[in-house]
Design a protein around this motif. Sequence first.
Motif, PDB file in Angstrom:
ATOM      1  N   TRP A 254      -1.259  -0.088 -20.026  1.00  0.00           N
ATOM      2  CA  TRP A 254      -1.390  -0.781 -18.839  1.00  0.00           C
ATOM      3  C   TRP A 254       0.408  -0.610 -17.599  1.00  0.00           C
ATOM      4  N   TYR A 255       0.667  -1.330 -18.805  1.00  0.00           N
ATOM      5  CA  TYR A 255       2.091  -2.297 -17.866  1.00  0.00           C
ATOM      6  C   TYR A 255       2.789  -0.892 -18.385  1.00  0.00           C
TER       7      TYR A 255
ATOM      8  N   SER B 296       2.133   1.216 -15.146  1.00  0.00           N
ATOM      9  CA  SER B 296       2.609   1.305 -13.904  1.00  0.00           C
ATOM     10  C   SER B 296       3.583   0.494 -13.435  1.00  0.00           C
TER      11      SER B 296
ATOM     12  N   ARG C 111       5.009   3.312 -10.314  1.00  0.00           N
ATOM     13  CA  ARG C 111       6.212   2.299  -9.449  1.00  0.00           C
ATOM     14  C   ARG C 111       7.506   2.628  -9.872  1.00  0.00           C
TER      15      ARG C 111
ATOM     16  N   GLN D 191      -6.071  -0.245 -14.255  1.00  0.00           N
ATOM     17  CA  GLN D 191      -6.011  -1.931 -14.566  1.00  0.00           C
ATOM     18  C   GLN D 191      -4.155  -1.723 -14.054  1.00  0.00           C
TER      19      GLN D 191
ATOM     20  N   LYS E 267      -4.655  -1.488 -10.237  1.00  0.00           N
ATOM     21  CA  LYS E 267      -4.518  -3.014  -9.375  1.00  0.00           C
ATOM     22  C   LYS E 267      -3.320  -3.687  -9.644  1.00  0.00           C
ATOM     23  N   GLU E 268      -2.679  -3.236 -10.777  1.00  0.00           N
ATOM     24  CA  GLU E 268      -0.713  -3.881 -10.970  1.00  0.00           C
ATOM     25  C   GLU E 268      -0.340  -3.907  -9.856  1.00  0.00           C
TER      26      GLU E 268
ATOM     27  N   THR F 112      -1.862  -5.208  -6.171  1.00  0.00           N
ATOM     28  CA  THR F 112      -1.241  -6.252  -6.250  1.00  0.00           C
ATOM     29  C   THR F 112      -0.461  -6.915  -5.586  1.00  0.00           C
ATOM     30  N   GLU F 113       1.333  -5.877  -6.062  1.00  0.00           N
ATOM     31  CA  GLU F 113       2.053  -5.579  -5.054  1.00  0.00           C
ATOM     32  C   GLU F 113       3.062  -5.556  -4.076  1.00  0.00           C
TER      33      GLU F 113
ATOM     34  N   SER G 260      10.881  -5.929 -17.740  1.00  0.00           N
ATOM     35  CA  SER G 260      10.859  -4.783 -16.471  1.00  0.00           C
ATOM     36  C   SER G 260      12.034  -3.672 -16.298  1.00  0.00           C
TER      37      SER G 260
END
Length: 257
Positions: A26-27, A30, A34, A67, A70-71, A74-75, A219
């Motif tokens: 998921w990371y 995302s 992004r 998920q 959702k990240e 949130t940002e 990141s």
Amino acid sequence: MDQVNEASPPGFAPDSLVLNRKLPLWYQVSQSLRASILGRPQDSSARLPTEEQLALHYGVSVLTMRQALKELETEGLISRHRRRGTFIEPRARRVSPVRLLGSIDAIVAQQSGERTTVLGHGRAPVPGDLAEFFPDCPEVVSYRRLRCDDATDEPTNWAENAVRPEIADRLDVADLERWPMTKVLRDSLGVRIARITDTVEARLADPVTAELLGVPLLSPILHYTGVTYDEDGTVVDVARIRYRGDRFSFSVTVEAH
């Protein structure tokens, strides 16, 4: 009379991604999405594909995709609306390119335009990964600087410069809060710069970079290394700059003559 429809904007197309099974899926998704959002063409659609379409694109489950979204929600990069879909927020910032255009003035221009704070400086042993550039110097003078966006006060990149001591002895640290290092070397100290060799790599943010730039640990960032040579072929400065991956892209222009 035939009705004429205005052309609709091109659909949003996320970048492809090769998944690393050692990191949370998921990371990775995302962060990839992004980067696609922040680097999208200006005229592209603000509407994202469905969860199912994105999951299929990235090769992950719908739960993993949910998920990741959702990240980003949130940002504040996206907003999700029941029955309507998922949309990119208008305030989501697009990236600025790190352009390498083949001239000293282009390098100066690239490094200008942001508020700079000198975090510290001093003599230090030559770092092991820079030893090849300073074979005759046991020490260099290191300068650490943080650059921030003037409008938002948001950190955008931070730089470390390793400079030969005999040159650093003539350098006024206050100049580094007004001008880029390349300009100080050339215009203030009279160093006859012959060339700068640039390297840009994709890396993951280490703890120092994550703290200074306000980004999550591990990141994506752009890691720039610029090696400056004088007319005698001697390295006078090595700059290492960490750019926020969500604010910059890498661009090279090659011209035919």
